[in-house]
Enzyme design. Sequence first.
Site, PDB file in Angstrom:
ATOM      1  N   TYR A 130      10.102  47.388 -57.442  1.00  0.00           N
ATOM      2  CA  TYR A 130      11.103  48.466 -57.477  1.00  0.00           C
ATOM      3  C   TYR A 130      10.636  49.584 -58.398  1.00  0.00           C
ATOM      4  O   TYR A 130      10.719  50.772 -58.048  1.00  0.00           O
ATOM      5  CB  TYR A 130      12.436  47.884 -57.949  1.00  0.00           C
ATOM      6  CG  TYR A 130      13.525  48.908 -58.204  1.00  0.00           C
ATOM      7  CD1 TYR A 130      14.119  49.598 -57.148  1.00  0.00           C
ATOM      8  CD2 TYR A 130      13.958  49.164 -59.504  1.00  0.00           C
ATOM      9  CE1 TYR A 130      15.120  50.528 -57.382  1.00  0.00           C
ATOM     10  CE2 TYR A 130      14.961  50.090 -59.740  1.00  0.00           C
ATOM     11  CZ  TYR A 130      15.532  50.769 -58.682  1.00  0.00           C
ATOM     12  OH  TYR A 130      16.525  51.702 -58.926  1.00  0.00           O
ATOM     13  N   GLU A 149      25.119  51.511 -58.818  1.00  0.00           N
ATOM     14  CA  GLU A 149      25.200  51.657 -60.276  1.00  0.00           C
ATOM     15  C   GLU A 149      26.592  51.270 -60.767  1.00  0.00           C
ATOM     16  O   GLU A 149      26.744  50.675 -61.835  1.00  0.00           O
ATOM     17  CB  GLU A 149      24.866  53.090 -60.692  1.00  0.00           C
ATOM     18  CG  GLU A 149      23.429  53.527 -60.432  1.00  0.00           C
ATOM     19  CD  GLU A 149      22.404  52.862 -61.329  1.00  0.00           C
ATOM     20  OE1 GLU A 149      22.800  52.121 -62.263  1.00  0.00           O
ATOM     21  OE2 GLU A 149      21.199  53.063 -61.093  1.00  0.00           O
ATOM     22  N   TRP A 179      20.553  44.854 -63.750  1.00  0.00           N
ATOM     23  CA  TRP A 179      20.096  45.520 -62.539  1.00  0.00           C
ATOM     24  C   TRP A 179      19.377  44.532 -61.622  1.00  0.00           C
ATOM     25  O   TRP A 179      19.445  44.654 -60.401  1.00  0.00           O
ATOM     26  CB  TRP A 179      19.186  46.697 -62.863  1.00  0.00           C
ATOM     27  CG  TRP A 179      18.696  47.384 -61.625  1.00  0.00           C
ATOM     28  CD1 TRP A 179      17.427  47.450 -61.162  1.00  0.00           C
ATOM     29  CD2 TRP A 179      19.498  48.092 -60.657  1.00  0.00           C
ATOM     30  NE1 TRP A 179      17.377  48.145 -59.970  1.00  0.00           N
ATOM     31  CE2 TRP A 179      18.628  48.547 -59.648  1.00  0.00           C
ATOM     32  CE3 TRP A 179      20.863  48.366 -60.561  1.00  0.00           C
ATOM     33  CZ2 TRP A 179      19.086  49.274 -58.548  1.00  0.00           C
ATOM     34  CZ3 TRP A 179      21.322  49.096 -59.454  1.00  0.00           C
ATOM     35  CH2 TRP A 179      20.432  49.537 -58.469  1.00  0.00           C
TER      36      TRP A 179
END
Length: 207
Positions: free
Chosen positions: A36, A58, A66
């Site tokens: 990522y 988010e 995350w």
Amino acid sequence: MTQEASSTTADPGVVVGEDGLARPTWAAVDPLLRDYYDSEWGMPVTDERGVYERVSLEGFQAGLSWATILRKRPAFREAFNNFDPDVIAAYTETDVERLMADAGIVRNRQKIQATIANARATIRLRQDMGLARLVWSFQPETTPRPQTFAEIPTKSAESIALSKELRRRGFAFVGPTTMYALMEAIGIVDTHLLDSHRRGSSGIWTS
């Protein structure tokens, strides 16, 4: 992605991997986070659906890591019709209950309802400048130049202002820290560490 690097006392800055590339500690070990970081984080996203998806994810990350959200992203995309605002804006309470029963995503009723409300707010914004243009209008004149993780801000004057404006427009789960994470993720600011191999990769900030 809200800042979640290591909680260790010493901040080594970047870590050089077996491939010879320097990355921050949070992206140096987990293959999913590394990929990522190398291919997506910090690259410009300027389309409505793309920005809406990232605002949504988010928001779901609040209080979580995350990595958790990234691993669930395929399930999120399937559950939320690939984050198409037009489809999600028409969701009913039946859809909320369907999502609350979906073990593949984060089952938080407030966040699910916020994602639906944000889709409707995104559609309303089309009568003005649109979500993507609105978010990008808060791009600062300069970007941080961190050498260590500790030097990376978690919010800024621009993210505070963006949060306030989005809330005024009917968005939810868009606090200043969450919006700063969004700005990092879609290239509005470049918080790659100076020694990272990804510094300047967005093409927006060259140093």
